[in-house]
Design an enzyme around this catalytic site. Structure first.
Site, PDB file in Angstrom:
ATOM      1  N   ALA A  66       0.870  -1.171   0.000  1.00 59.80           N
ATOM      2  CA  ALA A  66       0.000   0.000   0.000  1.00 59.80           C
ATOM      3  C   ALA A  66       0.908   1.222   0.000  1.00 59.80           C
ATOM      4  CB  ALA A  66      -0.874  -0.027   1.245  1.00 59.80           C
ATOM      5  N   GLY A 111       0.643  -4.912   1.126  1.00 60.51           N
ATOM      6  CA  GLY A 111      -0.565  -4.945   0.296  1.00 60.51           C
ATOM      7  C   GLY A 111      -0.331  -5.604  -1.057  1.00 60.51           C
ATOM      8  N   GLU A 114      -0.713  -9.178  -0.412  1.00 62.09           N
ATOM      9  CA  GLU A 114      -2.137  -9.411  -0.132  1.00 62.09           C
ATOM     10  C   GLU A 114      -2.966  -9.362  -1.413  1.00 62.09           C
ATOM     11  OE1 GLU A 114      -1.833  -6.251   2.912  1.00 62.09           O
ATOM     12  OE2 GLU A 114      -2.854  -7.656   4.228  1.00 62.09           O
TER      13      GLU A 114
END
Ligand code: CO8
Length: 260
Positions: A66, A111, A114
């Site tokens: 992220a 992220g 993920e």
């Protein structure tokens, strides 16, 4: 459709989506999220498209996480009130019923790891590196990493990775069942597109049903999952593609799919 942070391209029945912020190692900003949501919704709605591949641009990264710079000034109340990160799962996992593959070409961190784990499966370059280094930022995975990584590789390895932030190389990721297959870096996109093209050539409704069945193994107990499988199987036997698939086998020819 043109986007600011991603590229999309239709290659036959396969949609190729590329994260395109190589100068930031394809960090996942809120603009990236909005554009991915739009691109996946377009893929899902387009009957000519039957499988998607998601990859990262540049030599180094699938996505390095992220966007830390974007998040650094946010307060806890902002994260809570925006229900930050919730759209990733609702729009890229729950809303996409067609199959899609993550082709991981380099760093898949935080992220980024993920996001790769939201795909139906991962094909990795031999240069790929996976990790959940959020602990080093004083935080923790927030897009499903602690759950999906643990289900993929087991408690011991997931716990070690989350607590130390260490990266896992491609060979270890394959050995640990995080990825379906590792291929030489230069062959990643050829192999990912070939696999996606194979999936796209299958009866489309059967592909969606197979995806739903395997995913249910992560969300239900064994009895419930087996019951769902049986019902979905029974529904598929009423499809036009089932009649065509069996006739094609008996007549020794390729099936022609209606998608229903
Ligand atoms: N966000 C924003 N920018 C990034 C990110 C990121 N996640 N990762 C890399 N970049 C940027 C760098 O800042 C740098 O930009 P600039 O040139 O303007 O300085 C550019 O990409 C290139 O990066 P590096 O120079 O660092 O490249 P290296 O090859 O030296 O290192 C690494 C590569 C090891 C991948 C390194 O960039 C790195 O460690 N990145 C961060 C990885 C990470 O921690 N990811 C997890 C992010 S957190 C998350 O995903 C979820 C929870 C977050 C909550 C946070 C609340 C604050």
């Amino acid at each position: 459709m043109s986007y600011e942070t991603i590229l999309t391209e239709k290659r036959g029945a396969v949609t190729l989506i590329t994260l395109n912020r190589p100068q930031a190692l394809n960090a996942l900003s809120s603009v990236v999220l909005d554009e991915l949501i739009e691109a996946f919704a377009a893929f899902e709605a387009d009957d000519s498209q039957r499988c998607a591949v998601l990859t990262g641009s540049g030599e180094k990264a699938f996505a390095a996480g992220a966007d830390i710079k974007e998040m650094s000034d946010k307060q806890a109340a902002d994260f809570y009130l925006e229900d930050f990160f919730s759209k990733w799962t609702s729009h890229l996992v729950k809303a996409v019923r067609k199959p899609w593959i993550a082709a991981v070409n380099g760093f898949a961190l935080g992220g980024g790891c993920e996001l790769a784990m939201m795909a139906d499966f991962i094909i990795a370059s031999d240069q790929a590196k996976f990790g959940q280094p959020e602990i080093k930022l004083g935080v923790a995975p927030g897009m499903g990493g602690s759950q999906r990584l643990t289900r993929a590789v087991g408690k011991s390895k997931a716990m070690e990775m989350c607590l130390t932030g260490r990266m896992m190389g491609a060979e270890e990721a394959e050995r640990s069942n995080l990825v379906a297959r590792v291929v030489p870096h230069d062959e990643l996109m050829t192999e990912a597109m070939k696999t996606a093209t194979t999936i796209a050539s299958m009866p489309p409704m059967a592909a969606m049903v197979n995806k739903e069945m395997v995913n249910s193994a992560f969300e239900t107990g064994l009895d419930q999952g087996v019951a769902l499988e049986r019902r979905l199987f029974q529904i598929l036997t009423a499809s036009e593609d089932k009649a065509e698939g069996m006739a094609a086998f008996i007549e020794k020819r390729e099936g022609k799919w209606q998608g229903r």
